[in-house]
Design an enzyme around this catalytic site. Structure first.
Site, PDB file in Angstrom:
ATOM      1  N   GLY A  14       0.818  -1.215   0.000  1.00 43.95           N
ATOM      2  CA  GLY A  14       0.000   0.000   0.000  1.00 43.95           C
ATOM      3  C   GLY A  14       0.849   1.261   0.000  1.00 43.95           C
ATOM      4  N   GLY A  15       1.954   1.238  -0.765  1.00 43.54           N
ATOM      5  CA  GLY A  15       2.717   2.473  -0.981  1.00 43.54           C
ATOM      6  C   GLY A  15       2.122   3.189  -2.192  1.00 43.54           C
ATOM      7  N   THR A  16       2.911   4.071  -2.779  1.00 45.55           N
ATOM      8  CA  THR A  16       2.441   4.800  -3.954  1.00 45.55           C
ATOM      9  C   THR A  16       2.003   3.820  -5.043  1.00 45.55           C
ATOM     10  OG1 THR A  16       4.046   6.495  -3.412  1.00 45.55           O
ATOM     11  CG2 THR A  16       3.081   6.616  -5.585  1.00 45.55           C
ATOM     12  N   LYS A  80       5.899  21.939 -10.436  1.00 40.06           N
ATOM     13  CA  LYS A  80       7.278  21.714 -10.897  1.00 40.06           C
ATOM     14  C   LYS A  80       7.367  21.998 -12.391  1.00 40.06           C
ATOM     15  CE  LYS A  80      10.514  17.881 -11.592  1.00 40.06           C
ATOM     16  NZ  LYS A  80      10.757  16.429 -11.445  1.00 40.06           N
ATOM     17  N   PRO A  98      14.028  21.752 -18.625  1.00 38.49           N
ATOM     18  CA  PRO A  98      12.630  22.180 -18.514  1.00 38.49           C
ATOM     19  C   PRO A  98      11.672  21.134 -19.070  1.00 38.49           C
ATOM     20  CG  PRO A  98      13.604  23.139 -20.479  1.00 38.49           C
ATOM     21  CD  PRO A  98      14.651  22.239 -19.869  1.00 38.49           C
ATOM     22  N   LEU A 335       8.526  -0.297  -6.848  1.00 40.52           N
ATOM     23  CA  LEU A 335       9.883  -0.711  -6.468  1.00 40.52           C
ATOM     24  C   LEU A 335      10.053  -2.226  -6.530  1.00 40.52           C
ATOM     25  CD1 LEU A 335      10.431   1.777  -3.492  1.00 40.52           C
ATOM     26  CD2 LEU A 335      11.343   1.952  -5.812  1.00 40.52           C
ATOM     27  N   GLU A 344      15.676  11.707 -12.407  1.00 38.98           N
ATOM     28  CA  GLU A 344      14.739  12.416 -13.288  1.00 38.98           C
ATOM     29  C   GLU A 344      13.284  12.107 -12.909  1.00 38.98           C
ATOM     30  OE1 GLU A 344      14.819  14.684 -15.675  1.00 38.98           O
ATOM     31  OE2 GLU A 344      16.937  14.917 -16.156  1.00 38.98           O
ATOM     32  N   THR A 346      11.479   9.428 -12.382  1.00 43.01           N
ATOM     33  CA  THR A 346      10.797   8.549 -13.335  1.00 43.01           C
ATOM     34  C   THR A 346      10.068   7.369 -12.696  1.00 43.01           C
ATOM     35  OG1 THR A 346      12.984   7.578 -13.666  1.00 43.01           O
ATOM     36  CG2 THR A 346      12.174   9.036 -15.389  1.00 43.01           C
TER      37      THR A 346
END
Ligand code: FAD
Length: 500
Positions: A14-16, A80, A98, A335, A344, A346
């Site tokens: 139950g992480g991201t 961002k 950018p 993960l 970056e 990602t």
């Protein structure tokens, strides 16, 4: 025909990754297609980092139908416009990667080519002058794009910084409202079918057992199912991406919330700075072969904007990915599927991509091996393309002041990246291959920013005369400057729209 569809899905973690997957599946499949259960352990917790994103997250949010201001408010987030890189190409040098494009292409020729031609003759300023994102970031400005014709204000591209813990909570609320059942507890055993090795059930410390047709492993670095039970194997990329630890610490924020992530190269890696509404996230990503935890601790704490808000903690990892992301009836996302380091931003994108590709290859209970093979091939290619872009940051440097940077500067790199570098070094050309995540603007920003110098410029940039090129670039520069002037301060935009 018999109904062979998936009737039950168990998301482990139950992480991201877990809650993004639960939200997306519940949205797309609805309540009746399959029962979705998510299992997470409060005692184990989540990795708790992962605060910066790329613009593609807007697609995910839109798909869920999330109100953006509500999302930013609830996650105490900020906007961002890109990443500022400090001391990467050379100590003392700064550049900006950018989102969005530089300038506009002219007569079918890329803006980069024209700029390169002028810049090499000393007739144009640094490339940032032609990016609305870079210019606005420099002035601490932000607004969403508006419909303003050819104005740079129509082309503002942005992502978010947010508190990862609050993001998971936000999505949990969304997914539970859509019918996902959460089960709290620690999984202690994975039960596999004797015949085919498919995962049959997971058993929890409290004795409960959860069966499912499809398992999604979002258990984080453990890879509880994909590795623990199904032994997918791991492709280790440490020789290309040598960082293997991060030390993270939040600190008190400042009144001004910068609309960009900062990445500062350090002796044995780099330090991130991610501004949120209530604090600043910081971390030093490093390779333990080249420095000590003590040295990292000292550097990190000496380079915070405000008082640390917690004791720094170390997260260990090995860069790379599972040999197979999908094995039998188990798909690894987040993960659990691998990690390439946060340079970056990602990883959350990779979660999003894994979910999207799972949905477009959604199995029935026969688990067609052709679909599984395709999924694994596509995600592997995508991961390798991102890997090459990350390696570029380390490889293309003039730095020789520490053993770490000497290693990076002289390390062997994958052939595809070597070819991209050779093309740029010759003519300044950058190109996006296939559907790779990073487009030609990103490659151009990093190659130029890391101080790579092409021998000459793209010959088609002579389609316009020098005078005409100068005049058009001047117009673009003026439009970018005026647009940035027009934009409100980032902190004011947040205050007026989405303050926590
Ligand atoms: P986790 O957050 O580790 O969640 C794992 C879940 O599995 C937890 O709920 C845990 O309780 C559960 N679990 C594990 N074992 C069991 C068990 N036995 N029983 C029951 N439950 C179990 N990504 C970005 O996009 N941007 C960034 O800026 C960024 N920065 C990062 C910085 C660092 C240093 C690191 C390491 C990662 C970063 N990432 C970033 C990646 C990002 O953090 C992850 O992609 C994201 O948080 C997803 O993590 P996860 O859900 O896969 O794993």
């Amino acid at each position: 025909m018999t109904d062979n569809r998936i009737r039950s899905i168990a998301i482990v973690g139950g992480g991201t990754a877990g809650w993004m997957t639960a939200s997306a599946l519940s949205k797309v499949l609805g309540r009746d297609y399959a029962k979705i259960t998510l299992i997470e352990s409060d005692a184990i917790g989540t990795v708790g980092v992962g605060e910066a994103t790329i613009p593609q997250i807007n697609i995910f949010n839109r798909m869920l139908g999330i109100d953006e201001n509500d999302f930013v408010r609830r996650t105490k987030g900020s906007f961002k416009l890109g990443i500022q890189f400090v001391d990467w190409g050379r100590k003392g040098h700064t550049y900006f990667h950018p989102f969005g494009k530089y300038g506009v292409d002219m007569e079918g020729v890329s803006f980069h080519a024209y700029w390169q031609r002028l810049y090499q003759s000393g007739l144009a300023p640094w490339i940032d002058e032609y990016s609305i994102q870079a210019k606005a970031a420099e002035c601490g400005k932000f607004m969403r794009p508006i419909d303003a014709g050819n104005s740079p204000l129509s082309q503002i591209s942005y992502a978010f910084h947010f508190d990862a813990g609050l993001y998971a909570l936000f999505l949990r609320e969304y997914a539970e409202a859509a019918g996902v059942v959460r089960h709290e507890g620690k999984i202690t055993r994975i039960v596999q079918h004797g015949e085919n090795g498919f995962v049959e059930a997971v058993e929890l410390e409290d004795g409960s057992r959860i069966e499912a047709d499809l398992f999604i492993d979002c258990s984080g670095f453990h890879g509880l199912l994909i590795e623990g039970a199904l032994q997918s194997g791991y492709v280790d990329w440490s020789r290309y991406l040598p960082a293997n630890r991060a030390m993270a610490v939040p600190c008190a924020g400042k009144e001004d919330i910068t609309p960009y992530t900062r990445s500062t190269a350090r002796d044995a890696g780099w330090q991130w700075r991610i501004p949120l509404q209530h604090r600043i996230g910081n971390g030093y990503v490093y390779c333990s072969d080249f420095t000590s935890d003590e040295a990292v601790y000292d550097t990190l704490l000496a380079n915070l904007d405000g008082e640390p808000l917690a004791e720094p903690r170390i997260i260990k990892f090995t860069t790379g990915h599972r040999k197979k992301y999908w094995v039998k009836n188990c798909v690894a996302i987040g993960l659990a599927s691998g990690f390439m380091e946060p340079l970056e931003s990602t990883s959350i994108w990779m979660i999003q991509s894994g979910i999207a590709r799972l949905l477009s290859n959604f199995p029935d209970r026969s688990f067609n091996p052709v679909d599984i093979e395709r999924y694994n091939r596509v995600i592997t290619t995508e991961t390798e393309e991102i890997r090459d872009f990350l390696i570029l940051h380390y490889k293309a440097t003039e730095r020789s002041d520490t053993p770490f940077w000497n290693y990076c500067r002289t390390m062997e790199i994958p052939e595809r990246l070597a070819e991209k570098i050779a093309v740029f070094e010759n003519s300044g050309r950058c190109f996006r291959e296939n559907e790779e995540l990073f487009n030609d603007t990103s490659w151009f920003a990093v190659m130029t920013g890391q101080l790579m110098k092409p021998r000459t410029f793209d010959p088609v940039a002579q389609l316009l005369s020098l005078e005409e090129t100068q005049s058009r670039l001047k117009q673009i520069q003026t439009a970018v400057t005026n647009s940035a002037d027009y934009m409100p301060k980032h902190r004011d935009f947040i205050r007026d729209n989405c303050a926590a």
